[in-house]
Design an enzyme around this catalytic site. Structure first.
Site, PDB file in Angstrom:
ATOM      1  N   ARG A  74       0.809  -1.230   0.138  1.00  0.00           N
ATOM      2  CA  ARG A  74       0.131   0.107  -0.160  1.00  0.00           C
ATOM      3  C   ARG A  74       0.945   1.130  -0.069  1.00  0.00           C
ATOM      4  NH1 ARG A  74      -4.003   0.187   4.637  1.00  0.00           N
ATOM      5  NH2 ARG A  74      -4.650   2.001   3.805  1.00  0.00           N
ATOM      6  N   HIS A 133      -6.014   9.480  10.894  1.00  0.00           N
ATOM      7  CA  HIS A 133      -5.893   7.916  10.832  1.00  0.00           C
ATOM      8  C   HIS A 133      -4.112   7.674  10.747  1.00  0.00           C
ATOM      9  CE1 HIS A 133     -10.069   6.733  10.200  1.00  0.00           C
ATOM     10  NE2 HIS A 133      -9.860   7.004  11.364  1.00  0.00           N
ATOM     11  N   CYS A 141       8.090   3.236  16.118  1.00  0.00           N
ATOM     12  CA  CYS A 141       8.650   2.154  16.678  1.00  0.00           C
ATOM     13  C   CYS A 141       7.532   1.485  17.619  1.00  0.00           C
ATOM     14  CB  CYS A 141       9.482   2.407  17.564  1.00  0.00           C
ATOM     15  SG  CYS A 141      10.259   1.129  18.588  1.00  0.00           S
ATOM     16  N   GLY A 204     -16.006  12.062  -0.473  1.00  0.00           N
ATOM     17  CA  GLY A 204     -15.529  10.411  -0.494  1.00  0.00           C
ATOM     18  C   GLY A 204     -15.269   9.711   0.687  1.00  0.00           C
ATOM     19  N   SER A 206     -17.384   6.996   3.392  1.00  0.00           N
ATOM     20  CA  SER A 206     -18.975   6.367   3.853  1.00  0.00           C
ATOM     21  C   SER A 206     -19.268   6.714   5.046  1.00  0.00           C
ATOM     22  CB  SER A 206     -18.475   4.754   3.878  1.00  0.00           C
ATOM     23  OG  SER A 206     -17.598   4.355   4.819  1.00  0.00           O
TER      24      SER A 206
HETATM   25  P1  OAD Z   1     -14.959   3.903   2.063  1.00  0.00           P
HETATM   26  O1  OAD Z   1     -14.212   2.969   1.349  1.00  0.00           O
HETATM   27  O2  OAD Z   1     -15.549   3.249   3.510  1.00  0.00           O
HETATM   28  O3  OAD Z   1     -15.809   4.905   1.458  1.00  0.00           O
HETATM   29  C1  OAD Z   1     -15.364   5.568   0.267  1.00  0.00           C
HETATM   30  C2  OAD Z   1     -16.626   6.449  -0.063  1.00  0.00           C
HETATM   31  O4  OAD Z   1     -16.077   7.195  -1.182  1.00  0.00           O
HETATM   32  C3  OAD Z   1     -17.573   5.644  -0.498  1.00  0.00           C
HETATM   33  O5  OAD Z   1     -18.887   6.703   0.158  1.00  0.00           O
HETATM   34  C4  OAD Z   1     -17.776   6.039  -1.943  1.00  0.00           C
HETATM   35  O6  OAD Z   1     -19.345   6.136  -2.363  1.00  0.00           O
HETATM   36  C5  OAD Z   1     -17.051   7.166  -2.270  1.00  0.00           C
HETATM   37  N1  OAD Z   1     -16.259   7.235  -3.298  1.00  0.00           N
HETATM   38  C6  OAD Z   1     -15.812   6.256  -4.097  1.00  0.00           C
HETATM   39  N2  OAD Z   1     -15.164   6.799  -5.219  1.00  0.00           N
HETATM   40  C7  OAD Z   1     -15.512   8.315  -5.160  1.00  0.00           C
HETATM   41  C8  OAD Z   1     -15.161   9.227  -6.230  1.00  0.00           C
HETATM   42  N3  OAD Z   1     -14.389   9.153  -7.331  1.00  0.00           N
HETATM   43  N4  OAD Z   1     -15.455  10.649  -5.746  1.00  0.00           N
HETATM   44  C9  OAD Z   1     -16.340  10.620  -4.626  1.00  0.00           C
HETATM   45  N5  OAD Z   1     -16.515   9.607  -3.853  1.00  0.00           N
HETATM   46  C10 OAD Z   1     -16.168   8.560  -4.107  1.00  0.00           C
HETATM   47  O7  OAD Z   1     -13.783   4.771   2.811  1.00  0.00           O
HETATM   48  P2  OAD Z   1     -13.471   5.746   4.117  1.00  0.00           P
HETATM   49  O8  OAD Z   1     -14.905   6.321   4.264  1.00  0.00           O
HETATM   50  O9  OAD Z   1     -12.393   6.572   3.983  1.00  0.00           O
HETATM   51  O10 OAD Z   1      -9.708   3.436   8.443  1.00  0.00           O
HETATM   52  O11 OAD Z   1     -13.370   4.606   5.260  1.00  0.00           O
HETATM   53  C11 OAD Z   1     -13.134   4.998   6.642  1.00  0.00           C
HETATM   54  C12 OAD Z   1     -11.898   4.410   7.183  1.00  0.00           C
HETATM   55  O12 OAD Z   1     -12.096   3.012   7.336  1.00  0.00           O
HETATM   56  C13 OAD Z   1     -10.689   4.458   6.658  1.00  0.00           C
HETATM   57  O13 OAD Z   1      -9.782   5.580   6.956  1.00  0.00           O
HETATM   58  C14 OAD Z   1      -9.986   3.240   7.114  1.00  0.00           C
HETATM   59  C15 OAD Z   1     -11.117   2.381   6.692  1.00  0.00           C
HETATM   60  O14 OAD Z   1     -11.118   1.056   7.388  1.00  0.00           O
HETATM   61  C16 OAD Z   1      -8.734   2.744   9.272  1.00  0.00           C
HETATM   62  O15 OAD Z   1      -7.867   2.119   8.381  1.00  0.00           O
HETATM   63  C17 OAD Z   1      -8.533   3.180  10.278  1.00  0.00           C
END
Ligand code: OAD
Length: 258
Positions: A74, A133, A141, A204, A206
């Site tokens: 990643r 995050h 470490c 962007g 969820s």
């Molecule tokens: P998600 O994968 O849960 O959500 C991504 C969001 O982006 C969804 O609502 C999609 O509909 C939207 N999306 C996708 N492509 C897009 C685009 N081109 N333009 C606009 N929107 C778009 O990701 P996060 O909400 O970031 O945490 O997830 C939150 C946390 O869960 C992350 O930081 C990570 C994960 O587990 C940790 O690792 C602690």
């Protein structure tokens, strides 16, 4: 509530124009068009990998080699991807107007790279994000917490994993795993920015993972509005004053560019 279209853009621009302070909360969707995978949804990482095997302190204690193998991949993805039009529009606005705080759940470093581009020879700090995050581009470490610049990781065996130069403890990526607390200073600064903002622009995400997902509620509490940019409905959509349905790389420049 408004579900987008030209009218939605105009209404969102009007809110942004009159806001004294703006807070932005971004999630994986803002980096999707850069080629960084999101977590949820059909092609999301959590559909292919198990959180508990890769993104928890227990997983690292059990099998640090496996965890590093995944994070090293990643990290390479983040380093080889480039900021997209949404990152650039946010950074240019933040540098030029100095009334925006960017908060991100992403660990990919793309907001910071866009900030450096936007600032040119100037000061990128108004566009540097609060990374709630953590960052995949930093090591920490696992024993003494010392943070360090990322090293090349050879995850072929336990013996080759990177170690702390101070105490020889195993290094880990400086990201927040499930079950861990967020950095209180970073989260506090994000909360404060949201509580001072007239507009919270949520892009962007969820909006399912707390406490980050609570940040827009701080703006709502003080009477501000939420503007959401997302390709789909999110947990936050019912709270949005303006909901702009579409890709961040297309919509965000239309919201912020002069
Ligand atoms: P998600 O994968 O849960 O959500 C991504 C969001 O982006 C969804 O609502 C999609 O509909 C939207 N999306 C996708 N492509 C897009 C685009 N081109 N333009 C606009 N929107 C778009 O990701 P996060 O909400 O970031 O945490 O997830 C939150 C946390 O869960 C992350 O930081 C990570 C994960 O587990 C940790 O690792 C602690």
């Amino acid at each position: 509530m408004n579900h987008g279209g030209t009218d939605g853009i105009a209404r969102a621009r009007a809110h942004i124009a009159k806001a004294e302070r703006i807070v932005v909360l971004t999630g994986a969707g803002v980096s999707a068009e850069s080629g960084v995978p999101t977590f949820r949804g059909p092609d999301g990482l959590w559909g292919k990998f198990r959180v508990e095997e890769l993104a928890t302190p227990e997983a690292f204690a059990r099998d640090p080699r496996l965890v590093w193998e995944w994070y090293a991949l990643r990290r390479t993805t983040a380093q080889t991807c480039a900021p997209n039009a949404a990152h650039h529009a946010l950074a240019s606005f933040a540098v030029a107007e100095r009334r925006m705080t960017i908060v991100t759940q992403n660990v990919d470093g793309l907001h910071a790279r866009a900030a450096v581009t936007a600032a040119g020879a100037g000061d990128p700090s108004p566009a540097l994000p609060l990374e709630v995050h953590g960052s995949i581009l930093r090591d920490r470490c696992s024993a003494c917490d010392q943070r360090s610049a990322p090293v090349d990781v050879d995850a072929s065996s336990l013996a080759t994993l990177p170690r702390c130069s101070l105490c020889s403890g195993l290094l880990r990526p400086d990201v927040v795993w499930f079950g861990e607390l967020l950095d209180a200073r970073v989260l506090g600064a994000a909360d404060a920015a949201a509580h001072q903002a007239d507009v919270c622009l949520v892009i962007g995400t969820s909006a399912l993972v707390y406490p980050a997902a609570a940040i827009p509620f701080r703006t709502l509490e003080r009477g501000g509005v939420v503007i959401e940019v997302n390709t789909e409905e999110s947990a936050l959509s019912p709270m949005a004053e303006v909901m702009l349905r579409g890709r961040a790389g297309e919509i965000v420049p239309r919201l912020l560019n002069a």
